[in-house]
Design an enzyme around this catalytic site. Structure first.
Site, PDB file in Angstrom:
ATOM      1  N   GLU A   1     -18.759  -5.846  10.890  1.00  0.00           N
ATOM      2  CA  GLU A   1     -19.703  -5.122  11.742  1.00  0.00           C
ATOM      3  C   GLU A   1     -20.701  -6.052  12.433  1.00  0.00           C
ATOM      4  OE1 GLU A   1     -18.124  -2.352   8.645  1.00  0.00           O
ATOM      5  OE2 GLU A   1     -19.058  -4.345   8.573  1.00  0.00           O
TER       6      GLU A   1
ATOM      7  N   ARG B   1     -24.787  -2.162   8.272  1.00  0.00           N
ATOM      8  CA  ARG B   1     -24.446  -3.511   7.849  1.00  0.00           C
ATOM      9  C   ARG B   1     -24.738  -4.546   8.940  1.00  0.00           C
ATOM     10  NH1 ARG B   1     -20.113  -3.528   3.783  1.00  0.00           N
ATOM     11  NH2 ARG B   1     -18.957  -5.060   4.993  1.00  0.00           N
TER      12      ARG B   1
ATOM     13  N   LYS C   1       0.848  -1.188   0.000  1.00  0.00           N
ATOM     14  CA  LYS C   1       0.000   0.000   0.000  1.00  0.00           C
ATOM     15  C   LYS C   1       0.889   1.246   0.000  1.00  0.00           C
ATOM     16  CE  LYS C   1      -4.098   1.921   2.235  1.00  0.00           C
ATOM     17  NZ  LYS C   1      -5.189   1.677   3.197  1.00  0.00           N
TER      18      LYS C   1
END
Length: 594
Positions: free
Chosen positions: A335, A363, A247
């Site tokens: 979640e 969610r 990244k």
């Protein structure tokens, strides 16, 4: 000086005219183009820099947009946008009226699926692949899943189904071991062992799900990527390519500090140094008030536990994770698991603070109802980023929570008007409640300058559940606000020459409502105005209208808030103006004479 290749690339058709040996140079130019613009305009940085070679390879090998590509999460897709006819518009990224920071179906045929939340790509691409098979179409379907999105349960639901189909689906795992914060959990450990060659291929969990597994390969080796994608094009059935990327690739600071450079704000494109402003006298961020207050409470209460799904830095739960690592948990992008984990802990007498961004709590809606509210478990939901969040746009605005939580029995809902109220409701909730509570607060700073008022040094005070407060007296019109948007009301009233006719009430509690005070208000004032930074339909204003109807009050009620449409991206100020809940719009409304 060698010729600039990107200048002549407007779409994947142009890209495919290049020779293989030219592609590494194009990758360098594409990185520089993103860095040049994001350094000035801001946005997500590290994720897109990490998939430049993959982006080029996919569009070079596959016949997009006829072949269908889904990104997961969409903040990896800046290079994709630039290569798919949006290079000249990229400078408008995330700005009002500009292109979205995420793939968006209405924006381009190359954006096959809207992807602002994680872990949806496999299910979506599988759905597309099944339909292609039903239609007899010979298409490829590619799901790029990265930035820790593979750890979500939904990703495994997709893999589970795909493994028993013969669809033409390719799942590419962009394994960079980080989402916004570093990845966590046993799956991360498994992928690391595969990456390091410590896990024999016979034990490969993806292969056992009936995928043709290949990798891991270097995701920055363009020629190797293209060679492998060309091979996989000829393989029938579900396929899984595991690539390893870094990244922030190509910008040293972004590689070395991947959390900070996920979305760094403005920075020097040459040195990578982030432009900082003095924060010495600025009000504290709501997130830091939450995080530091929780540490203070946890120090004196051993039953307190903190949970967040993959957002420890953004939510500031990182403070508690550092201070009490055995009592603070990052559970990854999960979640549903976070909510039910909290519920399990609450059954054993723990005081659980479950910190989830408002838009992401959507969610876990069934878990809130079935696992928490139905059982009256006193989870303390801390809903970060409530209200309009700005440039991330429609997928990230936390504007539905009041409406989707208000209809759930046993739920307490509170919106602090400032950071001091946030601190005190956290304290109040920690003392023990008989029901779950949702505490919603915005992204960004409060109102008390650090030099004048030390919020974190203030003595804790309990907040009476269900109690509203008069902030300003008035004679004819009552303005009822909930949460931090009340600051706009106060500032609007300050702009009026004569505001004696207008009263202002703070209804921190949307549920339960202060019905005693409401009876007084409806019995005295000639007009009511409600204001919230959530959707009007089903929200705070709806609750007031329901109260009036139930009790046969017939005075006019005007509800301000988010209209019945998805609000796109822009600054918070710009979006509040669109929704007519900015200071000037409120002042203009209050000036109107009946």
């Amino acid at each position: 000086m060698s010729e600039n290749l990107l200048k002549f690339i407007n779409n994947p058709t142009d890209l495919r005219k290049l020779e293989l040996k030219q592609l590494p140079k194009l990758a360098t130019e594409l990185r520089e183009f993103i860095i040049d613009i994001v350094s000035v305009k801001e946005g997500h940085l590290g994720a897109s820099l990490g998939v430049i070679e993959l982006t080029i390879a996919i569009h070079y090998v596959f016949n997009t947009p006829e072949d269908l590509l889904v990104w997961d999460v969409g903040h990896q897709a800046y290079g994709h946008k630039i290569l798919t006819e949006r290079k000249d518009e990229f400078h408008t990224n995330r700005q009002l009226g500009g292109i979205s920071g995420f793939p968006k179906r209405g924006e381009s045929d190359y954006d096959t699926f809207g992807v602002g939340h994680s872990s949806t790509s496999i299910s979506a691409a599988l759905g597309m692949a099944i339909v292609s098979k039903l239609k007899g179409e010979d298409k490829h379907h590619i799901a790029v899943i990265g930035d820790a999105s593979i750890a979500s349960g939904m990703a495994f639901e997709g893999l589970n189904h795909a493994g028993v189909t013969d669809t033409n689906l390719l799942v590419i795992l962009n394994d960079n071991a980080i989402g916004i914060d570093p990845s966590v959990g046993a799956l991360k450990q498994y992928l690391t062992s595969v990456k390091e060659g410590k896990n024999p291929k016979l034990n490969n969990m993806i292969k056992s799900l009936n995928f043709d597994y290949s990798g891991p390969i270097d995701g920055h080796d363009l020629l190797k990527l293209i060679s492998e994608l060309e091979r996989l094009k000829k393989v029938k059935g579900p396929k899984f390519l595991h690539i390893i990327t870094t990244k922030g690739k190509g910008l040293q600071q972004a590689e070395e500090n991947q959390v900070k450079y996920h979305a760094p704000g403005k920075f020097d494109k040459i040195t990578g140094e982030i432009h900082t402003k003095s924060e010495e006298h600025l009000p504290l961020k709501f997130q830091d008030v939450f995080g530091l207050t929780l540490v203070e409470l946890a120090r004196n209460n051993l039953k307190i536990i903190g949970i967040t799904p993959a957002m420890p830095s953004g939510s500031s739960l990182k403070f508690m994770m550092d201070a009490f690592p055995e009592r603070a948990f990052d559970v990854g992008i999960a979640e549903q698991h976070a909510v039910t984990l909290a519920a399990g802990m609450a059954t054993q007498g723990m005081v659980v603070f479950c910190n989830v961004y408002s838009t992401f709590l959507q969610r876990a809606y069934d878990q809130i109802i079935h696992d928490v509210a139905l059982q009256k478990l006193p989870i303390i939901f801390c809903l970060d980023r409530a209200g309009l969040v700005g440039e991330d746009g429609a997928t990230h605005h936390g504007v539905f929570d009041l409406a989707y939580l208000r209809c759930i029995p046993n739920m307490i809902i509170y919106a602090p008007k400032d950071e001091l109220d946030l601190r005190n409701i956290l304290y109040t909730a920690s003392l023990g409640l008989n029901h779950p509570i949702a505490i919603r607060y915005p992204r960004g700073r409060g109102i008390y300058p650090n030099s004048k008022f030390k919020v974190l040094n203030s003595e804790f005070q309990t907040i009476e559940i269900g109690k509203a407060h008069l902030l300003k007296i008035g004679t004819k019109t009552a303005v009822l606000s909930t949460g931090f948007i009340g600051v706009n009301v106060s500032l609007a009233l300050d702009k009026l020459i004569n505001s004696d006719e207008i009263a202002h009430f703070d209804f921190g509690f949307v549920k339960p409502l202060d019905e005693s005070l409401l009876h007084e208000i409806f019995g005295y004032y000639k007009k009511i105005i409600t204001i919230e930074d959530g959707v009007i339909k089903g929200g705070f204003g709806s609750a007031i209208i329901e109260f009036a109807s139930k009790n046969n009050y017939f005075i006019p009620i005007n509800s301000l808030g988010i209209p019945d449409e998805f609000i796109e991206h822009g600054t918070v100020d710009e979006l509040q103006k669109i929704c007519k809940i900015d200071i000037d719009s409120i002042a203009k409304l209050l000036l109107k004479k009946e």
